[in-house]
Design an enzyme around this catalytic site. Structure first.
Site: not given
Ligand SMILES: *Cc1c(COP(=O)(O)O)cnc(C)c1O
Length: 423
Positions: A275, A314, A318, A346-347
């Site tokens: 994923e 970001r 982060y 404004c931050e």
């Molecule tokens: C966010 C997420 C991803 C993707 O993560 P990447 O760092 O963008 O590759 C895949 N699986 C699950 C369950 C997630 O929460």
């Protein structure tokens, strides 16, 4: 590698000068490269060649319909984390059997919608969620394919806000309890156990944490099979990092990741799902912004630009680094200048970079934030009543607006006035 390169001193998105897009759509805007999206998807697909596999793009990284269609056309599956994302995936033409549903808090409505529309599997994150899926599936007279997301208690060595595989995180069930929870799954109606799921975090820059997690998954596969479960599919999550700083050493490549997957899990004969989100979309997008003012502070110069933390959160969220480059390269021999690059919100958190060396810039000059394709546009808000900025997709020498900038009127008209305030 991406397709944002200088030609004759002007940054191009594939074959289109970024200056041309800026003139057509105004700033700020996001710009994505089709060739880069496709390249990154293929890198993963090729890395798993020889294993039965499906690359399910984690669409939370960048979920515009045009991006989903681009990837779906290559055969990508989708990893969704909400009913809205499920609807988006379907709207982009992705069949249910290529959609996996992740996330710690799926509601009954979301579960029902996915069961009715078709789903490859639910990645179950807790016993109460499992009970809910069982109940909804039974009510609808369907069988819900499930994996259980195990938390392997591995340190992903990434930013705390995006680490998900330690026992203190809210994600998955502790791997030590997996046998009991799989036994429970087998006893509930309406569920069909198809495999195991794991996802330990995002922006991982080493293979070792993945390797440690996948070893535990391999062991668990054998244990669960011995217990009588039909474990035929392993969902390995996403998380492979990207080089946000060109000057830094790069994270492992998909091909190295794929080789490790084959080494650790190949003998099990399972179908593999991954994923990836960030690695597919991150370097396939930039955010383009314009300098409004150059302001001299007491001990520093501020570059005040028209993009802000609501457009790209970001850095504020982060402490993330984005390389920031001028769209038109400095003339040779020009000395660079050092700026704090900030937005108009404004931050004090609305700061993209401090003490950044970049070409000397003036009002109306364009800059580009690199590596902004993932977790950029999707995390934007209308804070300060700033319209969501447009998204543009480039393909070779063509470009198209894939989400236009709303007018102030559209934004305001989303509010409604209660009767007692009318008139
Ligand atoms: C966010 C997420 C991803 C993707 O993560 P990447 O760092 O963008 O590759 C895949 N699986 C699950 C369950 C997630 O929460």
């Amino acid at each position: 590698m991406d397709h944002f390169l200088y030609r004759d001193g002007v940054l191009h998105a594939e074959d289109v000068p970024v200056t041309e897009i800026a003139a057509a759509v105004g700033t700020p805007f996001y710009c994505y490269s089709t060739a880069t999206l496709e390249r990154h998807f293929r890198l993963f697909d090729d890395a798993l060649e020889g294993m039965d596999h499906l690359v399910c793009y984690a669409m939370k990284a960048a979920s515009n319909q045009a991006i989903l269609r681009t990837l779906a056309a290559l055969g990508a599956g989708m990893d969704v984390v909400s009913g809205g994302e499920y609807a988006r995936a379907k709207a982009a033409g992705v069949p249910g059997e290529r959609i996996v549903f992740s996330g710690v808090g799926k509601t009954e409505e979301e579960i029902a919608a996915a069961l009715s529309g078709g789903i490859r599997q639910f990645n179950v994150e807790s016993e109460p969620e499992m009970a809910a899926i069982s109940a909804v599936a039974s009510r609808l007279g369907r069988e819900a394919p499930i994996t259980i997301r195990v938390n392997p208690d591995v340190d992903a060595k990434t930013h705390a806000k995006i680490a998900t595989g330690k026992s203190e995180n809210k994600f998955g069930i502790p791997i030590s309890r997996a046998r009991d929870v799989y036994a429970l799954a087998a006893s509930l109606p309406g569920l069909k156990v198809v495999g195991i799921d794991v996802h330990i975090g995002s922006q991982l820059t080493q293979l070792a944490p993945f390797e440690a997690a996948y070893r535990k998954v391999a062991e668990l596969t054998e244990t669960l099979r011995a217990d009588g479960h039909d474990i035929k599919r392993l969902d390995l999550g996403g998380g492979l990092g990207i080089p946000y700083e060109r000057s830094n050493t790069a994270p492992p490549l998909p091909v190295e990741y794929g080789a490790m997957v084959k080494r650790e899990l190949g003998h099990l004969g399972c179908e593999i799902e991954i994923e990836p989100g960030r690695l597919i979309a991150g370097n396939a997008g930039i955010m383009v912004s314009k300098v409004i003012y150059v302001k001299s502070g007491e001990d520093r110069e501020f570059l005040i630009v028209d993009g802000a933390m609501n457009d790209l959160i970001r850095p504020a969220m982060y402490e993330a680094h984005h390389d920031i480059v001028p769209v038109v390269e400095a003339a040779p021999g020009q000395v660079p200048a050092t700026y704090d690059i900030v937005g108009p919100v404004c931050e004090s958190g609305d700061t993209f970079a401090k003490g950044r060396d970049i070409a000397k810039l003036e009002a109306d000059d364009l800059i580009a934030f690199r590596s902004a394709g993932a977790y950029g546009a999707v995390m934007a808000s209308e804070y300060n009543t700033r319209p969501l900025i447009p998204e543009v997709l480039v393909n070779g020498d063509q470009f198209a607006v894939i989400r236009r900038r709303p007018s102030y009127e559209e934004m305001i008209n989303r509010d409604s006035i209660p009767e007692w305030l009318e008139g």
